[in-house]
Design a protein around this motif. Structure first.
Motif, PDB file in Angstrom:
ATOM      1  N   UNK A   1       1.685  -2.069  12.346  1.00  0.00           N
ATOM      2  CA  UNK A   1       0.644  -1.274  11.815  1.00  0.00           C
ATOM      3  C   UNK A   1      -0.581  -1.730  11.789  1.00  0.00           C
ATOM      4  N   UNK A   2      -1.081  -2.198  11.260  1.00  0.00           N
ATOM      5  CA  UNK A   2      -2.408  -2.786  11.538  1.00  0.00           C
ATOM      6  C   UNK A   2      -2.741  -3.288  12.920  1.00  0.00           C
TER       7      UNK A   2
ATOM      8  N   UNK B   1      -7.013  -2.443  13.484  1.00  0.00           N
ATOM      9  CA  UNK B   1      -8.091  -2.635  12.314  1.00  0.00           C
ATOM     10  C   UNK B   1      -7.657  -4.471  11.622  1.00  0.00           C
TER      11      UNK B   1
ATOM     12  N   UNK C   1      -1.947   8.203  16.472  1.00  0.00           N
ATOM     13  CA  UNK C   1      -3.230   7.836  15.860  1.00  0.00           C
ATOM     14  C   UNK C   1      -4.014   7.451  16.872  1.00  0.00           C
TER      15      UNK C   1
ATOM     16  N   UNK D   1       4.985   2.690   6.477  1.00  0.00           N
ATOM     17  CA  UNK D   1       4.757   3.703   7.073  1.00  0.00           C
ATOM     18  C   UNK D   1       4.546   4.308   8.275  1.00  0.00           C
TER      19      UNK D   1
ATOM     20  N   UNK E   1       1.842   9.778   9.125  1.00  0.00           N
ATOM     21  CA  UNK E   1       0.829  10.409   7.461  1.00  0.00           C
ATOM     22  C   UNK E   1       1.518   9.817   6.508  1.00  0.00           C
ATOM     23  N   UNK E   2       2.339   9.566   6.069  1.00  0.00           N
ATOM     24  CA  UNK E   2       3.885   9.853   4.811  1.00  0.00           C
ATOM     25  C   UNK E   2       3.899   7.611   4.523  1.00  0.00           C
TER      26      UNK E   2
END
Lengths: 79, 481
Positions: free
Chosen positions: B63-64, B69, B179, B351, B354-355
Motif C-alpha cells: 500500500x503506502x 508515501x 492510483x 485497502x 477506494x474502499x
C-alpha cells in the motif's frame, strides 16, 4: 527515535488522530487510515495526543532499538 | 518413541526455562519476545531471522510503500519493551534437532533451547518456470526488498503492469497501479478476484470495483508464459484466452508458501499446509503427540478453533500473528494449570480501489452470504456469512464501526440470517450462496482457511496430478489425462 504502530483491526476510522497529528496520520478515501511509522521526534507531543484521543486505543507509541536497526544483526547489549 | 523426539520425562518438564529461542524475526516473533518479557521471563531470548532486518510491518508494503508515501525502512516495528534479546539476523535456520533441543543455522552453528517458538511464516510462491521468473521485470511482493524493487519499477512509469493472481496482494498492487495512473491487467484463474477469501458473491463486488477503477480484469484466465527480449527484459505475456500482452512489469501474486522446509526430519507434524498444533500453540510431532517445548505462532500454524468444528485453521493475518504469539509466549513460561487456549477470531483489513474492507470470522467456512446493511451501489455495506443457520463471519466495506457488533454475534453463535435492528437494514434479508470454490481447488487468496481435522503425517511427495492442478499456468477446467 519515535516509532508508532496502529492496530488497524481495531481502528474504526474516527480520525481523531488526524486532527491531533495531521502530518503523521491521514485518511485515505473514506475510511482507510494511513500513517508514518517513523514520525520526526519533534512531533512527539502531537503523536501522544493522537494516541490519547483514539476512541478505540489502537495506537502504540514506542522507541526503536537503534542499534538493532543499524546493525541488522548480532545485538545483545544492555541498554 | 523414535529417536528424534524429545524425551519427555518428569524432570525435563519441571526444569526451569532459561533459554528461549524464536525462529522467525517478523511480527509474530517480535510479539512473542515482547510478551515473554511482559510475563516476567528473565532468561535469554535469541531471535533468529533469515532477513537482514529488524522485524518490520508487511501490510504497508503493498500500500503506502508502493505508492511512495512511506519509505520501506520506516516500516520497522516499534518494540514496546526493552527486549534484551540476542538477534541473529540474516541467518536462516536450516534444521531442528529435537532430541538435543538445538536449532541448526546456515553457518553451521547450533543454538540450544529449553523452549522453542517457530514463527517462520511464509514466502511468496515463485513463477513456476524459473527462466521466465528470472526475466528483468518479473517481481514478487512479500519482503521489504521486494517492495523497494517493485516501487522502483512502478516509479519508472511502465507502459503496462501485469498482475498474476487476484488475491489480496494482487488486488492491492493493482489498486496502487491505478492510483499511480498506470495501465494494469489482472489475471485470475477463478471466476472472481478474492474468491478464496470472500467467496464468489463478494468477489463479484471486488471485480466490479476493479473494473470501475480501470483495471483490465480477466477472470477464468491464466498466464501460460512470460517472454523476454534478447537482453532478458520482460516483453510480453501469453494468456490462456489467446491474448498476447505487451508488458514490462509482471507481479507474481500467487499466494504464500509456508516456510517448513527447514523442519524436514525434525519429527514435527508439518506439511505444505503448515505445522499442526493444539489450542495451547504446542506443536504436534509425527506420532500425534503434543510437544512440551516446541510452540508455534503466525502464518505457519494450523490450529483447532472451537467455533469452527475442530477443523485446523491456517490464518495469514496481521492480528493472528500478534495474538497467537502472545498466547504461545504465555504458555511457554506457564505451568500446565495456567495454560491458555488460543481462540481469537480471524480478522483482517485491506485497502483497495477506494474502499476499506474489513472482515471478522471465517468467511470460507460459510455456505451462504447476505447483504445486511448498506448497498452495493453506495460502496458502503455489511455482509454476513452463514453456515447451517448460524453466523460465522462478516465483511464490512467502508462500515468498519459495525464490525464489533457482528463479532459479538459470531462469538455467540447467533442465528443466520442475523436478526438486526439497524436503521439501514432492509426488512427482508435474502441470502445467496457464498460461492467458495470446492475444497481442494487452488485459489491464491485463501487468507484464512480450514485445513482438515487433526494433525496428519506429512506426505513427503505430492502426486504429479496434484502438481498439475497447482500449476498456475493450467487454465481452469483443464482435465489432467
Amino acid at each position: 527515535m519515535l516509532r508508532i504502530v496502529v492496530d488497524l483491526n481495531r481502528c474504526e476510522s474516527y480520525a481523531q488522530c488526524v486532527f491531533a497529528a495531521p502530518t503523521v496520520f491521514w485518511m485515505k478515501d473514506e475510511e482507510s487510515l494511513e500513517y508514518d511509522y517513523a514520525p520526526d521526534d519533534s512531533l512527539r507531543v502531537q503523536v501522544e495526543r493522537a494516541a490519547a484521543a483514539c476512541p478505540v486505543q489502537a495506537i502504540s507509541i514506542c522507541c526503536l532499538d537503534e542499534q538493532l536497526e543499524q546493525q541488522g544483526g548480532n545485538h545483545s547489549e544492555q541498554q | 518413541m523414535s529417536s528424534n523426539n524429545a524425551k519427555k520425562t518428569a524432570s525435563s518438564v519441571q526444569k526451569p526455562v532459561q533459554r528461549i529461542v524464536i525462529v522467525g524475526a517478523s511480527l509474530a516473533g517480535l510479539s512473542a519476545a515482547e510478551s515473554l518479557r511482559s510475563e516476567g521471563f528473565a532468561g535469554t531470548i535469541t531471535v533468529i531471522g533469515d532477513e537482514p532486518y529488524a522485524p518490520y510491518d508487511r501490510p504497508p508494503l503493498s500500500k503506502t510503500v508502493l505508492t511512495g508515501w512511506l519509505q520501506a525502512e520506516h516500516t520497522t516495528l516499534p518494540q514496546s519493551v526493552d527486549l534484551q534479546a540476542e538477534w541473529l539476523l540474516g541467518m536462516p535456520a536450516i534444521g531442528l534437532d529435537l532430541g538435543n533441543r538445538e536449532v541448526e543455522l546456515a553457518d553451521g552453528r547450533r543454538v540450544g533451547f529449553d523452549r522453542l517458538l517457530i514463527s517462520t511464516g511464509t514466502h511468496a510462491r515463485q513463477w513456476p518456470d524459473l527462466a521466465q521468473a528470472a526475466l528483468d521485470g518479473v517481481c514478487l511482493l512479500h519482503t521489504r526488498d521486494d517492495a523497494v524493487r517493485l516501487r522502483a519499477r512502478l516509479a519508472a512509469r511502465p507502459k503496462r503492469v501485469l498482475v498474476i493472481g487476484g488475491g489480496f496482494t494482487g488486488s492491492e498492487v493493482a489498486s496502487v497501479c491505478r492510483e499511480l495512473g498506470l495501465a494494469v491487467t489482472v489475471t485470475e484463474r477463478s471466476a472472481t478476484p478474492l474468491i478464496g477469501a470472500l467467496g464468489a458473491a463478494a468477489g463479484a463486488f471486488a471485480g466490479q470495483l476493479q473494473r470501475a477503477h480501470g483495471v483490465d480484469l480477466r477472470c477464468n484466465v491464466t498466464v501460460m508464459s512470460l517472454e523476454g527480449d534478447e537482453s532478458g527484459r520482460l516483453r510480453c505475456a501469453y494468456l490462456s484466452d489467446g491474448d498476447i500482452l505487451d508488458i514490462d512489469v509482471a507481479v507474481v501474486a500467487l499466494g504464500a508458501v509456508r516456510n517448513v522446509e527447514w523442519l524436514r526430519d525434525s519429527g514435527l507434524a508439518f506439511d505444505s499446509r503448515g505445522i499442526a498444533c493444539d489450542a495451547a500453540c504446542r506443536a504436534f510431532d509425527i506420532n500425534g503427540m503434543v510437544t512440551d517445548d516446541v510452540f508455534v505462532a503466525g502464518d505457519i500454524v494450523r490450529w483447532p478453533h472451537p467455533l469452527y468444528e475442530g477443523e485446523l485453521l491456517a490464518v495469514e493475518h496481521w492480528g493472528n500473528a500478534v495474538e497467537q504469539a502472545r498466547t504461545a509466549a504465555h504458555n511457554m513460561v506457564s505451568v500446565p494449570a495456567d495454560l491458555q487456549a488460543y481462540k481469537s477470531l480471524p480478522a483482517f483489513w485491506s485497502r483497495q480501489f477506494g474502499v476499506n474492507l474489513k472482515m471478522i470470522g471465517l468467511p470460507s467456512f460459510a455456505d451462504e452470504v447476505v447483504l445486511t446493511q448498506g448497498s452495493v451501489s453506495e460502496r458502503r455495506l455489511v455482509a454476513a456469512y452463514g453456515y447451517k443457520g448460524r453466523i460465522v463471519a462478516a465483511l464490512t466495506v467502508n462500515m468498519a464501526r459495525w464490525l464489533p457488533a457482528y463479532e459479538a454475534m459470531i462469538e455467540a453463535r447467533a442465528p443466520f440470517p442475523p436478526v438486526l435492528h439497524a436503521p439501514d437494514s432492509s426488512a427482508e434479508l435474502r441470502p445467496v450462496p457464498a460461492g467458495f470454490p470446492p475444497h481442494g481447488q487452488i485459489t491464491h487468496s485463501p487468507n484464512a482457511i480450514k485445513t482438515g481435522p487433526g494433525p496428519s503425517i506429512p506426505s513427503p511427495e505430492e502426486s504429479p496430478t496434484s502438481d498439475k492442478v497447482k500449476d498456475p499456468r493450467v487454465p481452469p477446467g483443464f482435465q489432467p489425462k
